[in-house]
Design a protein around this motif. Structure first.
Motif: not given
Length: 107
Positions: A8-12, A36-40, A71-73
């Motif tokens: 949760q802290l990472g998302a914040f 919403v973006r995804r980290s892969g 966007v792209k990781w």
């Protein structure tokens, strides 16, 4: 429970950095809508920073991801399996810290 709190802290932190970058690079009003973006496949990210034109995110098991645009990781080799809990940029160097007194640097 601790990992959940760290996630949760990472998302914040990711949100805070993206807001900070947006404030400097976008017109007034940026940051009012989100995509919403995804980290892969790396769901447990604990910290993110921006420097020298690149985003760097860190997380569990030595995960380091980089992105030129948020966007792209791309996964990078960290050389550690320790959880990484924070990352920052200054004076031309990225510094990541983690469990077991882990400190990693990258120019």
């Amino acid at each position: 429970m601790v990992r959940n709190k760290l996630s949760q802290l990472g998302a914040f932190l990711l949100l805070a950095v993206l807001l900070s970058v947006s404030a400097f690079s976008r017109p007034s009003g940026a940051g009012t809508s989100w995509t919403v973006r995804r980290s892969g496949g790396f769901p447990h990210l604990n910290g993110v920073t921006y420097g020298n034109g690149i985003f760097v995110a860190v997380g569990l098991n030595g995960t380091i991801l980089t992105s030129p645009d948020g966007v792209k990781w791309t996964k990078r080799v960290s050389g550690t399996e320790n959880n990484l809990v924070g990352v920052t940029y200054g004076n031309g160097t990225f510094v990541a810290v983690g469990d077991g007194e882990t400190i990693l640097t990258s120019p």
